[in-house]
Design a protein around this motif. Structure first.
Motif, PDB file in Angstrom:
ATOM      1  N   MET A 127       0.822  -1.207   0.000  1.00 42.23           N
ATOM      2  CA  MET A 127       0.000   0.000   0.000  1.00 42.23           C
ATOM      3  C   MET A 127       0.856   1.258   0.000  1.00 42.23           C
ATOM      4  SD  MET A 127      -3.405  -0.734   2.301  1.00 42.23           S
ATOM      5  CE  MET A 127      -2.566  -1.065   3.848  1.00 42.23           C
ATOM      6  N   GLN A 128       1.886   1.253   0.810  1.00 43.54           N
ATOM      7  CA  GLN A 128       2.748   2.429   0.885  1.00 43.54           C
ATOM      8  C   GLN A 128       3.446   2.702  -0.444  1.00 43.54           C
ATOM      9  OE1 GLN A 128       6.431   2.559   3.417  1.00 43.54           O
ATOM     10  NE2 GLN A 128       5.202   3.994   4.627  1.00 43.54           N
ATOM     11  N   SER A 129       3.771   1.638  -1.169  1.00 43.34           N
ATOM     12  CA  SER A 129       4.499   1.784  -2.427  1.00 43.34           C
ATOM     13  C   SER A 129       3.639   2.310  -3.565  1.00 43.34           C
ATOM     14  CB  SER A 129       5.105   0.433  -2.836  1.00 43.34           C
ATOM     15  OG  SER A 129       6.032  -0.014  -1.874  1.00 43.34           O
ATOM     16  N   VAL A 130       2.338   1.994  -3.548  1.00 40.87           N
ATOM     17  CA  VAL A 130       1.480   2.402  -4.669  1.00 40.87           C
ATOM     18  C   VAL A 130       0.642   3.636  -4.377  1.00 40.87           C
ATOM     19  CG1 VAL A 130       1.330   0.016  -5.470  1.00 40.87           C
ATOM     20  CG2 VAL A 130      -0.507   0.942  -4.028  1.00 40.87           C
ATOM     21  N   ILE A 131       0.599   4.082  -3.132  1.00 43.78           N
ATOM     22  CA  ILE A 131      -0.324   5.156  -2.791  1.00 43.78           C
ATOM     23  C   ILE A 131      -0.011   6.459  -3.528  1.00 43.78           C
ATOM     24  CG2 ILE A 131       0.914   5.933  -0.714  1.00 43.78           C
ATOM     25  CD1 ILE A 131      -2.921   5.693  -1.194  1.00 43.78           C
ATOM     26  N   GLN A 132       1.270   6.824  -3.663  1.00 41.89           N
ATOM     27  CA  GLN A 132       1.585   8.087  -4.327  1.00 41.89           C
ATOM     28  C   GLN A 132       1.231   8.071  -5.811  1.00 41.89           C
ATOM     29  OE1 GLN A 132       2.455  10.901  -2.534  1.00 41.89           O
ATOM     30  NE2 GLN A 132       1.765  11.769  -4.475  1.00 41.89           N
ATOM     31  N   PRO A 133       1.553   7.009  -6.547  1.00 43.70           N
ATOM     32  CA  PRO A 133       1.086   6.976  -7.942  1.00 43.70           C
ATOM     33  C   PRO A 133      -0.432   7.056  -8.059  1.00 43.70           C
ATOM     34  CG  PRO A 133       2.802   5.342  -7.625  1.00 43.70           C
ATOM     35  CD  PRO A 133       2.483   5.897  -6.274  1.00 43.70           C
ATOM     36  N   MET A 134      -1.145   6.429  -7.142  1.00 41.66           N
ATOM     37  CA  MET A 134      -2.599   6.510  -7.179  1.00 41.66           C
ATOM     38  C   MET A 134      -3.077   7.926  -6.882  1.00 41.66           C
ATOM     39  SD  MET A 134      -3.837   2.928  -5.419  1.00 41.66           S
ATOM     40  CE  MET A 134      -3.632   1.364  -6.296  1.00 41.66           C
ATOM     41  N   LEU A 135      -2.473   8.577  -5.902  1.00 49.06           N
ATOM     42  CA  LEU A 135      -2.842   9.956  -5.586  1.00 49.06           C
ATOM     43  C   LEU A 135      -2.535  10.879  -6.764  1.00 49.06           C
ATOM     44  CD1 LEU A 135      -1.575  10.156  -1.903  1.00 49.06           C
ATOM     45  CD2 LEU A 135      -3.967  10.183  -2.662  1.00 49.06           C
ATOM     46  N   ASP A 136      -1.407  10.638  -7.414  1.00 50.88           N
ATOM     47  CA  ASP A 136      -1.041  11.458  -8.579  1.00 50.88           C
ATOM     48  C   ASP A 136      -2.059  11.292  -9.701  1.00 50.88           C
ATOM     49  OD1 ASP A 136       1.223  12.289  -7.238  1.00 50.88           O
ATOM     50  OD2 ASP A 136       2.572  10.877  -8.253  1.00 50.88           O
ATOM     51  N   ALA A 137      -2.607  10.072  -9.820  1.00 52.54           N
ATOM     52  CA  ALA A 137      -3.593   9.792 -10.873  1.00 52.54           C
ATOM     53  C   ALA A 137      -4.994  10.231 -10.483  1.00 52.54           C
ATOM     54  CB  ALA A 137      -3.590   8.305 -11.202  1.00 52.54           C
ATOM     55  N   GLY A 138      -5.202  10.497  -9.191  1.00 54.85           N
ATOM     56  CA  GLY A 138      -6.509  10.933  -8.724  1.00 54.85           C
ATOM     57  C   GLY A 138      -7.480   9.818  -8.410  1.00 54.85           C
ATOM     58  N   ALA A 139      -6.996   8.574  -8.405  1.00 55.14           N
ATOM     59  CA  ALA A 139      -7.880   7.447  -8.094  1.00 55.14           C
ATOM     60  C   ALA A 139      -7.053   6.183  -7.915  1.00 55.14           C
ATOM     61  CB  ALA A 139      -8.906   7.226  -9.206  1.00 55.14           C
ATOM     62  N   GLY A 140      -7.638   5.198  -7.223  1.00 58.62           N
ATOM     63  CA  GLY A 140      -6.958   3.916  -7.074  1.00 58.62           C
ATOM     64  C   GLY A 140      -7.809   2.949  -6.278  1.00 58.62           C
ATOM     65  N   LYS A 141      -7.578   1.665  -6.516  1.00 65.74           N
ATOM     66  CA  LYS A 141      -8.270   0.609  -5.785  1.00 65.74           C
ATOM     67  C   LYS A 141      -7.230  -0.338  -5.176  1.00 65.74           C
ATOM     68  CE  LYS A 141     -12.697   1.414  -6.932  1.00 65.74           C
ATOM     69  NZ  LYS A 141     -13.480   0.528  -7.795  1.00 65.74           N
ATOM     70  N   ILE A 142      -7.403  -0.622  -3.890  1.00 66.20           N
ATOM     71  CA  ILE A 142      -6.539  -1.580  -3.197  1.00 66.20           C
ATOM     72  C   ILE A 142      -7.420  -2.640  -2.554  1.00 66.20           C
ATOM     73  CG2 ILE A 142      -4.887  -1.931  -1.322  1.00 66.20           C
ATOM     74  CD1 ILE A 142      -3.985   0.991  -1.732  1.00 66.20           C
ATOM     75  N   VAL A 143      -7.076  -3.899  -2.783  1.00 70.47           N
ATOM     76  CA  VAL A 143      -7.771  -5.009  -2.130  1.00 70.47           C
ATOM     77  C   VAL A 143      -6.731  -5.853  -1.405  1.00 70.47           C
ATOM     78  CG1 VAL A 143      -9.279  -7.003  -2.387  1.00 70.47           C
ATOM     79  CG2 VAL A 143      -9.527  -5.045  -3.937  1.00 70.47           C
ATOM     80  N   ASN A 144      -6.871  -5.939  -0.107  1.00 74.01           N
ATOM     81  CA  ASN A 144      -5.983  -6.774   0.703  1.00 74.01           C
ATOM     82  C   ASN A 144      -6.700  -8.067   1.069  1.00 74.01           C
ATOM     83  OD1 ASN A 144      -3.795  -4.892   0.834  1.00 74.01           O
ATOM     84  ND2 ASN A 144      -4.943  -3.724   2.355  1.00 74.01           N
ATOM     85  N   VAL A 145      -5.984  -9.164   0.956  1.00 75.19           N
ATOM     86  CA  VAL A 145      -6.585 -10.450   1.302  1.00 75.19           C
ATOM     87  C   VAL A 145      -6.230 -10.803   2.740  1.00 75.19           C
ATOM     88  CG1 VAL A 145      -6.627 -12.925   0.809  1.00 75.19           C
ATOM     89  CG2 VAL A 145      -6.628 -11.268  -1.068  1.00 75.19           C
ATOM     90  N   ALA A 146      -7.248 -10.951   3.562  1.00 77.43           N
ATOM     91  CA  ALA A 146      -7.065 -11.361   4.956  1.00 77.43           C
ATOM     92  C   ALA A 146      -7.495 -12.813   5.076  1.00 77.43           C
ATOM     93  CB  ALA A 146      -7.852 -10.452   5.890  1.00 77.43           C
ATOM     94  N   SER A 147      -8.363 -13.124   6.011  1.00 79.96           N
ATOM     95  CA  SER A 147      -8.830 -14.481   6.234  1.00 79.96           C
ATOM     96  C   SER A 147      -9.940 -14.439   7.271  1.00 79.96           C
ATOM     97  CB  SER A 147      -7.684 -15.358   6.748  1.00 79.96           C
ATOM     98  OG  SER A 147      -8.150 -16.600   7.246  1.00 79.96           O
ATOM     99  N   THR A 148     -10.785 -15.449   7.270  1.00 83.31           N
ATOM    100  CA  THR A 148     -11.753 -15.552   8.353  1.00 83.31           C
ATOM    101  C   THR A 148     -11.047 -15.737   9.694  1.00 83.31           C
ATOM    102  OG1 THR A 148     -11.970 -17.914   7.851  1.00 83.31           O
ATOM    103  CG2 THR A 148     -13.642 -16.440   6.950  1.00 83.31           C
ATOM    104  N   ALA A 149      -9.783 -16.184   9.648  1.00 86.84           N
ATOM    105  CA  ALA A 149      -8.997 -16.305  10.885  1.00 86.84           C
ATOM    106  C   ALA A 149      -8.708 -14.949  11.501  1.00 86.84           C
ATOM    107  CB  ALA A 149      -7.687 -17.046  10.615  1.00 86.84           C
ATOM    108  N   GLY A 150      -8.864 -13.879  10.730  1.00 88.69           N
ATOM    109  CA  GLY A 150      -8.723 -12.533  11.271  1.00 88.69           C
ATOM    110  C   GLY A 150     -10.009 -11.996  11.844  1.00 88.69           C
TER     111      GLY A 150
END
Length: 253
Positions: A127-150
């Motif tokens: 997330m930290q690595s892609v956030i600035q390019p997304m902000l520069d573009a004015g949009a972005g989608k991030i999906v993190n995979v967790a688990s029901t164990a969380g």
């Protein structure tokens, strides 16, 4: 959402998928490509094979070797993708690891650090690595995979549960922080899924887990991948900060 129904929903979008060499990551990469995305398939191994299959099916993309727990590795990938594509529209943080000695009395410092390093730090660095390019573009989608164990207590998943619970909390924080800047961050929480991560589970245990799942069937990598592709697409533009279990109603019990 089948690949047919998803066709075109990611047209023109550059999507980075971690863990793309196998399992849920591979399925996500293939489904995203089928939906029209230019897929950046990244993993520590087998990512080239996934890319080859995507290209053979008529999709587009590139592959990179990535250690998701290493900041420099992330920097190399992001810089390379920006050089080739000029943007990053979406990130699917799928890569993760488990341990068969993950209980309070058996987990070691080394094992704890390794699991949190990959599962939690990896998602943070992504997330930290892609956030600035997304902000520069004015949009972005991030999906993190967790688990029901969380989300619920599960045996023999101490560090794994801690890492996935951390992913959920972290994702919600980032979703709130960047909501007004058109960045959407969501979590998919798979239940027991038919992938190699099940390891050497016995038939008896597999049958018991299946019977305990309200739908009566275990999910597949494609089931989870379809949820991820939906959250990366414009169809989910008003959804952020949410955790979507893909678990056959397990956590609804």
């Amino acid at each position: 959402m089948s690949s047919e129904r998803a066709a075109g929903t990611l047209d023109g979008r550059t999507i980075v998928v971690t863990g793309a060499g196998s399992g849920i990551g591979k399925a996500t990469a293939q489904l995203a490509a089928a939906a029209g995305a230019y897929v950046v398939a990244v993993d520590i191994k087998n990512q080239d094979g996934t890319l080859s299959e995507i290209l053979s099916a008529g999709g587009q993309g590139e592959a990179w070797t990535l250690d998701i727990s290493d900041r420099d590795s992330w920097s190399s990938v992001v810089e390379g993708v920006l050089a080739s594509r000029g943007k990053i529209d979406g990130l699917a943080n799928v890569a993760g690891i488990v341990s068969d000695a993950d209980a309070l009395t058996t987990q070691t410092d080394e094992g704890w650090n390794k699991i949190l390093g990959v599962n939690l730090r990896g998602a943070f660095l992504g997330m930290q690595s892609v956030i600035q390019p997304m902000l520069d573009a004015g949009a972005g989608k991030i999906v993190n995979v967790a688990s029901t164990a969380g989300l619920i207590g599960m045996p023999n998943t101490l560090a794994y549960s801690a890492s996935k619970g951390g992913v959920i909390a972290m994702s919600r924080q980032v979703a709130i922080e960047y909501a007004a800047r058109n960045i959407r961050v969501n979590v998919v929480a798979p239940g027991v899924t038919q992938t190699a991560m099940l390891g050497d589970i016995t038939e008896d245990l597999l049958s018991a887990v299946t019977a305990a799942t309200p739908t009566g069937v275990l999910g597949t990598a494609e089931d989870v991948g379809n949820a991820i592709v939906f959250l990366l697409s414009p169809l989910s533009d008003q959804i952020s900060g949410q955790v979507i279990p893909v678990d056959g109603a397990w956590t609804a019990q």
